[in-house]
Design a protein around this motif. Structure first.
Motif, PDB file in Angstrom:
ATOM      1  N   LYS A 331       1.398  -3.638  13.432  1.00  0.00           N
ATOM      2  CA  LYS A 331       1.011  -4.183  12.138  1.00  0.00           C
ATOM      3  C   LYS A 331       1.697  -3.409  11.004  1.00  0.00           C
ATOM      4  CE  LYS A 331      -3.076  -5.643   9.902  1.00  0.00           C
ATOM      5  NZ  LYS A 331      -2.724  -6.987  10.341  1.00  0.00           N
ATOM      6  N   LEU A 332       1.656  -2.091  11.120  1.00  0.00           N
ATOM      7  CA  LEU A 332       2.308  -1.265  10.103  1.00  0.00           C
ATOM      8  C   LEU A 332       3.791  -1.606  10.013  1.00  0.00           C
ATOM      9  CD1 LEU A 332       0.906   2.365  10.419  1.00  0.00           C
ATOM     10  CD2 LEU A 332       0.931   0.932   8.389  1.00  0.00           C
ATOM     11  N   GLU A 333       4.404  -1.793  11.179  1.00  0.00           N
ATOM     12  CA  GLU A 333       5.839  -2.126  11.196  1.00  0.00           C
ATOM     13  C   GLU A 333       6.087  -3.449  10.485  1.00  0.00           C
ATOM     14  OE1 GLU A 333       8.507  -0.347  12.032  1.00  0.00           O
ATOM     15  OE2 GLU A 333       6.984   1.217  12.249  1.00  0.00           O
ATOM     16  N   THR A 334       5.248  -4.452  10.803  1.00  0.00           N
ATOM     17  CA  THR A 334       5.424  -5.762  10.165  1.00  0.00           C
ATOM     18  C   THR A 334       5.297  -5.632   8.662  1.00  0.00           C
ATOM     19  OG1 THR A 334       4.159  -6.545  12.060  1.00  0.00           O
ATOM     20  CG2 THR A 334       4.692  -8.177  10.385  1.00  0.00           C
ATOM     21  N   ILE A 335       4.302  -4.895   8.236  1.00  0.00           N
ATOM     22  CA  ILE A 335       4.098  -4.733   6.799  1.00  0.00           C
ATOM     23  C   ILE A 335       5.318  -4.060   6.177  1.00  0.00           C
ATOM     24  CG2 ILE A 335       2.728  -3.511   5.046  1.00  0.00           C
ATOM     25  CD1 ILE A 335       0.264  -3.955   6.869  1.00  0.00           C
ATOM     26  N   LYS A 336       5.777  -3.009   6.825  1.00  0.00           N
ATOM     27  CA  LYS A 336       6.931  -2.272   6.276  1.00  0.00           C
ATOM     28  C   LYS A 336       8.164  -3.171   6.205  1.00  0.00           C
ATOM     29  CE  LYS A 336       7.100   1.527   8.761  1.00  0.00           C
ATOM     30  NZ  LYS A 336       6.942   2.783   9.463  1.00  0.00           N
ATOM     31  N   ASN A 337       8.417  -3.917   7.280  1.00  0.00           N
ATOM     32  CA  ASN A 337       9.580  -4.809   7.285  1.00  0.00           C
ATOM     33  C   ASN A 337       9.509  -5.824   6.167  1.00  0.00           C
ATOM     34  OD1 ASN A 337      10.832  -3.648   9.361  1.00  0.00           O
ATOM     35  ND2 ASN A 337       9.956  -5.008  10.931  1.00  0.00           N
ATOM     36  N   LYS A 338       8.310  -6.362   6.019  1.00  0.00           N
ATOM     37  CA  LYS A 338       8.152  -7.395   4.998  1.00  0.00           C
ATOM     38  C   LYS A 338       8.417  -6.809   3.603  1.00  0.00           C
ATOM     39  CE  LYS A 338       5.461 -11.413   4.067  1.00  0.00           C
ATOM     40  NZ  LYS A 338       4.510 -12.379   4.528  1.00  0.00           N
ATOM     41  N   ILE A 339       7.920  -5.618   3.393  1.00  0.00           N
ATOM     42  CA  ILE A 339       8.124  -4.969   2.091  1.00  0.00           C
ATOM     43  C   ILE A 339       9.621  -4.851   1.807  1.00  0.00           C
ATOM     44  CG2 ILE A 339       7.948  -2.722   0.907  1.00  0.00           C
ATOM     45  CD1 ILE A 339       5.134  -2.488   2.115  1.00  0.00           C
ATOM     46  N   ILE A 340      10.355  -4.454   2.839  1.00  0.00           N
ATOM     47  CA  ILE A 340      11.793  -4.247   2.638  1.00  0.00           C
ATOM     48  C   ILE A 340      12.532  -5.584   2.503  1.00  0.00           C
ATOM     49  CG2 ILE A 340      13.899  -3.274   3.671  1.00  0.00           C
ATOM     50  CD1 ILE A 340      11.870  -1.165   4.956  1.00  0.00           C
ATOM     51  N   ALA A 346       5.141  -3.773  -4.938  1.00  0.00           N
ATOM     52  CA  ALA A 346       3.933  -2.952  -4.835  1.00  0.00           C
ATOM     53  C   ALA A 346       2.941  -3.600  -3.882  1.00  0.00           C
ATOM     54  CB  ALA A 346       3.303  -2.803  -6.210  1.00  0.00           C
ATOM     55  N   VAL A 347       1.979  -2.807  -3.481  1.00  0.00           N
ATOM     56  CA  VAL A 347       0.962  -3.326  -2.554  1.00  0.00           C
ATOM     57  C   VAL A 347      -0.425  -3.148  -3.162  1.00  0.00           C
ATOM     58  CG1 VAL A 347      -0.170  -2.896  -0.339  1.00  0.00           C
ATOM     59  CG2 VAL A 347       2.309  -2.929  -0.463  1.00  0.00           C
ATOM     60  N   THR A 370       3.588   5.673   0.773  1.00  0.00           N
ATOM     61  CA  THR A 370       4.092   6.810   0.003  1.00  0.00           C
ATOM     62  C   THR A 370       5.498   7.159   0.489  1.00  0.00           C
ATOM     63  OG1 THR A 370       1.818   7.556  -0.073  1.00  0.00           O
ATOM     64  CG2 THR A 370       3.468   9.139  -0.784  1.00  0.00           C
ATOM     65  N   LYS A 371       5.666   7.122   1.826  1.00  0.00           N
ATOM     66  CA  LYS A 371       7.000   7.435   2.358  1.00  0.00           C
ATOM     67  C   LYS A 371       8.039   6.438   1.842  1.00  0.00           C
ATOM     68  CE  LYS A 371       5.329   9.171   6.720  1.00  0.00           C
ATOM     69  NZ  LYS A 371       5.054   8.671   8.053  1.00  0.00           N
ATOM     70  N   LEU A 372       7.615   5.189   1.702  1.00  0.00           N
ATOM     71  CA  LEU A 372       8.547   4.150   1.246  1.00  0.00           C
ATOM     72  C   LEU A 372       8.685   4.117  -0.278  1.00  0.00           C
ATOM     73  CD1 LEU A 372       7.472   1.061   3.425  1.00  0.00           C
ATOM     74  CD2 LEU A 372       9.578   2.364   3.658  1.00  0.00           C
ATOM     75  N   ASN A 373       7.900   4.956  -0.916  1.00  0.00           N
ATOM     76  CA  ASN A 373       7.906   4.992  -2.374  1.00  0.00           C
ATOM     77  C   ASN A 373       7.400   3.699  -3.007  1.00  0.00           C
ATOM     78  OD1 ASN A 373       8.215   6.606  -4.461  1.00  0.00           O
ATOM     79  ND2 ASN A 373      10.470   6.642  -4.456  1.00  0.00           N
ATOM     80  N   ILE A 374       6.453   3.093  -2.378  1.00  0.00           N
ATOM     81  CA  ILE A 374       5.892   1.837  -2.880  1.00  0.00           C
ATOM     82  C   ILE A 374       4.546   2.142  -3.541  1.00  0.00           C
ATOM     83  CG2 ILE A 374       4.846  -0.365  -2.129  1.00  0.00           C
ATOM     84  CD1 ILE A 374       7.782  -0.589  -1.953  1.00  0.00           C
TER      85      ILE A 374
END
Ligand code: SF4
Ligand code: SF4
Lengths: 403, 425
Positions: A331-340, A346-347, A370-374
């Motif tokens: 799930k975290l991966e999907t969220i991260k991919n989508k953000i990119i 922002a979330v 935070t790691k992604l700076n979002i």
């Protein structure tokens, strides 16, 4: 360009709305979690409606502690108040609160039909098998309460197809909505359509949504050709909302009115509800009911139902995870991919209050963001109270800071 | 040096040097024979004394770094974990310890800095803070279940991530119902854990050791049942004895020889007390539901002063049948499934009604721990079910871990009021 909400619903979903009103007075089956397969619920001829509850939960406060999920309270408010003709309800072991809601139901609504579906937390072979067994029990329950008491595999396949189609169309709607740069479909409109999909007859809704999508595609194609796409892309500010059962018109209106596009990240009524299919390929060839039933029907009856239930079980356990599931890495991966890929700015993490499953996920999500700076905003929401000024101020202040 | 000053010194030392290194050093010092003897010398009850010695020595082993440590949530089949020669460490119980040591202001603050919402259960929040502060020993494995609530499955996953051992995180998914399919589903999971963990430890699966652990568990069960039987007529308890202090051995160290010894000592001590008890002594009998506050508090003293005695606790209930050492996984699955906290709330109510009849209870206190959705969500039905039998219930709102969320004055007034009601019946 943008058409107002009334137009969309009135113009394209007239029949769905009318049916929704009629169903309310009719015999339907209510359900409470996106892990409850709608295809099973409707296989005996009933409509299935996701219960929204009565948001004025004054009475429920006497039955549940103050720090309890407001959605659960709202459901209790609605069901408790109905003194007679309560429709059958399917509960699920979604969370601790939901189990306690079922206890209240068993105690105070003894005479009503209800069922609790045990949903595993893992996505592995033994969980599929176990879940298929539980779905069999649900199927038996549905048979008992439906007008068609003899549901065969043909009926079940038909239902799977209807719900698959609904899922597919809602995913298409999402694609169009998310790629829409000219705000043809507003955030409120998008969520209104989803809300309707949860509470009306599926076939009628599918037909209307299909027409709407065709129309939307045509309009958008012709509009885009006359506009500067690069400029639009630059101005398009997208926010992802992650949360649980956020199905409140007032909440989405805040975004629409502030001109902010919500990319429906991850909600109980968005990707978790429709971003998957129950894969029917390779199961059984059939053309129409007669031919199908003439074939090896007798011989395969039990087995085929069992097979279908296994496939449903696996599909549901694999679908985009809810926070209740064991491992949330995917799930975290999907969220991260989508953000990119979607260029999300922002979330907003919006959780109905006191939802443990969602709250425990936030520390993990926050550290990834935070790691992604979002930038992210945390909101805890009182179901039905999201028009409150404070919420609006916080969202607006957050967005001002961003854009 | 008096025992009191030793204890205060130790507590102060921990409060001022909050890190796992100093905890480890302290444990090493306290568990040395002379210090330990001094430490327990003032404890009047021999059962409590044994509990303290056993726990301190055990914690010393856990922190020593010499053994593979397994984090576990409360309601696991610890026979399996002990049978795998792992050292169980229970973060939730440690969350309770943080309260006893007076360090929750720091652990809870750390947790909120890490975005744990204050709406969540403080056993888990405090444990999450402590883990973040590196106060816990490093785990080799993490086990949890959703038997009573969802919290452990979630917060323990965050521990697994912190220590980068997600491949060694096992969630035991306990079904809602108790039927053959559930037994099968659960035993398969337990069996998988046993073989998978053995493999990861590079060890041959040792079924003999597992059998031994199950036999210990059965022996512990036998003594605990006898102790519980004695408690039916007992008022005159050893000083400071409280069934809620035995959570660690009762659950986490189930399957060890020491737990068998502990409950044997308990049974003998309680029997001696019963034999010497003034036959005319009568007190109001209270059944305690859920856990208690683990920081210094007056609840039990207030009850005592008002002629009331907690004669039994929900957590001391032996709800399971004897285990079959030849069918370890199935037996343990059945044990988990027979836990009254599994499934519909009706199971728990039924169990509490049984205990209330068995102990001839006058009143029930249900401690309503902030953020415990599974328990508090049932309080109305618990109340109604006892009230219909004429037994008063006090739903006592508070927090087992966070003293700031549990105003002493309010608690005192409510407990005294409840005692008054019981004495008037
Ligand atoms: S929003 Fe959370 S607490 Fe409420 S019903 Fe859903 S999972 Fe349960
Ligand atoms: S106190 Fe309640 S919420 Fe907290 S761990 Fe125990 S059962 Fe779960």
């Amino acid at each position: 360009m943008q058409i107002n909400n009334k137009d969309i619903i009135e113009k394209f979903f007239q029949e769905s709305v009318k049916t929704k009103q009629n169903i309310k007075n009719d015999n339907f089956i209510g359900y409470l979690c996106s892990y409850i397969p709608e295809e099973i619920l409707i296989s005996g001829g009933l409509n299935a409606i996701r219960i929204k509850g009565d948001k004025e939960s004054n009475l429920a406060d006497g039955y549940m502690p103050i720090n309890f999920c407001p959605y659960i309270k709202a459901v209790w408010e609605e069901t408790y108040k109905k003194t007679n003709n309560l429709n059958p309800i399917v509960f699920a072991t979604s969370c601790d609160g939901m189990k306690r809601l079922y206890d209240l139901f068993l105690n105070y609504k003894k005479d009503s039909h209800s069922f609790i579906l045990d949903i595993p937390k893992k996505n592995d072979k033994i969980s599929y098998e176990f879940f298929a067994g539980r779905l069999k029990k649900l199927f038996e329950f549905v048979k008992k309460i439906s007008p068609d008491k003899e549901i065969n595999e043909y009926d079940l396949i038909k239902s799977i197809e209807i719900i698959n189609k609904k899922r597919y169309l809602l995913s298409e709607l999402t694609k169009i909505y998310e790629a829409d740069l000219i705000n043809f479909i507003s955030t409120s409109q998008y969520f209104d359509i989803i809300d309707l999909s949860l509470s009306t007859n599926n076939e009628i809704f599918n037909n209307e949504l299909e027409i709407f999508l065709k129309n939307a595609k045509n309009t958008l194609d012709s509009d885009y050709s006359s506009l500067n796409r690069d400029n639009l892309l630059k101005n398009n500010q997208k926010i992802m909302v992650i949360g649980n059962y956020l199905n409140d018109k007032n909440f989405w209106d805040i975004f629409t009115e502030s001109g902010i596009k919500v990319v429906s990240g991850d909600l109980c009524i968005s990707s978790r509800y429709f971003d998957f299919q129950v894969e029917l390929k390779n199961i059984i060839e059939y053309e129409n009911k007669e031919n199908f039933l003439k074939s090896n029907h007798e011989k395969y009856y039990e087995n085929n139902i069992d097979n279908l239930l296994k496939i449903i079980a696996a599909s549901y356990l694999k679908k985009p995870y809810c926070f209740r599931m064991a491992s949330l890495n995917e799930k975290l991966e999907t969220i991260k991919n989508k953000i990119i890929t979607e260029n999300i700015k922002a979330v907003i993490f919006a959780s109905l209050k006191f939802c443990d499953n969602t709250l425990y996920f936030y520390p993990e999500l926050k550290s990834e963001l935070t790691k992604l700076n979002i930038p992210s905003l945390y909101l805890d929401i009182d179901y039905g109270n999201s028009s409150s000024g404070q919420l609006r101020t916080r969202i607006e202040a957050f967005c001002e800071m961003l854009f | 040096m008096s025992i009191l000053s030793v204890k205060t010194k130790i507590t102060k030392n921990i409060q001022n040097n909050l890190n796992s290194g100093s905890i480890k050093r302290l444990l090493r010092i306290i568990s040395s024979k002379p210090v330990l003897a001094l430490y327990v010398s003032s404890i009047k009850s021999i059962t409590d004394r044994y509990l303290n010695i056993y726990t301190i020595r055990y914690m010393n082993e856990v922190y020593s770094g010499k053994y593979p440590v397994a984090y576990g949530s409360l309601f696991l089949p610890y026979e399996l974990i002990n049978g795998l020669n792992l050292k169980p460490f229970l973060p939730e119980v440690m969350g309770g310890f943080t309260a006893g040591l007076g360090v929750t202001d720091k652990t809870l603050k750390t947790a909120s800095n890490k975005w744990y919402s204050s709406d969540l259960c403080t056993f888990h929040r405090s444990a999450a803070g402590a883990c973040e502060m590196d106060l816990f020993p490093k785990p080799s494995f993490i086990f949890c279940s959703n038997l009573a609530c969802d919290a452990a499955g979630k917060s323990f996953l965050n521990f697994a991530k912190k220590y980068d051992i997600e491949d060694r995180y096992y969630l035991i998914d306990v079904p809602h119902e108790n039927d053959n399919e559930s037994i099968n589903f659960l035993s398969q999971q337990l069996e998988h854990i046993f073989y998978d963990v053995s493999k990861k430890l590079n060890k041959k699966p040792d079924l003999e050791k597992l059998r031994q652990s199950i036999n210990h568990s059965n022996n512990f069960r036998k003594f605990a049942l006898e102790a519980n039987e004695i408690r039916r007529n007992l008022f005159d308890y050893p000083q400071y004895f409280n069934g809620l202090n035995y959570i660690l051995p009762f659950f986490g160290l189930c399957g060890t020889e020491e737990t068998v010894n502990l409950f044997k000592i308990m049974k003998n001590e309680l029997r001696d007390k019963l034999l010497k008890q003034d036959k005319n002594k009568k007190m109001k009998k209270v059944l305690w539901m859920h856990l208690k506050p683990y920081y210094k508090n007056e609840i039990f003293n207030i009850l005592e002063k008002n002629n009331c005695r907690v004669v039994f606790e929900e957590t001391s209930f032996i709800f399971w049948d004897e285990l079959n050492p030849d069918k370890p996984f199935e037996s343990l699955a059945k044990k988990m499934l027979s836990n009254p906290l599994r499934g519909n709330g009706g199971n728990r109510i039924k169990a509490m009604q049984y205990l209330s009849d068995y102990y001839d209870i006058d009143g029930v206190i249900m401690f309503s721990h902030w953020g415990c959705r599974q328990s508090n969500g049932l309080s109305r039905l618990v109340k109604e079910s006892f009230n219909s039998k004429g037994i008063p219930v006090l739903v006592l709102d508070g927090d087992c871990v966070d003293i700031n969320n549990c105003p002493a004055g309010q608690i005192k007034t409510r407990v005294e009021g409840f005692a008054e009601i019981l004495n008037s019946i």
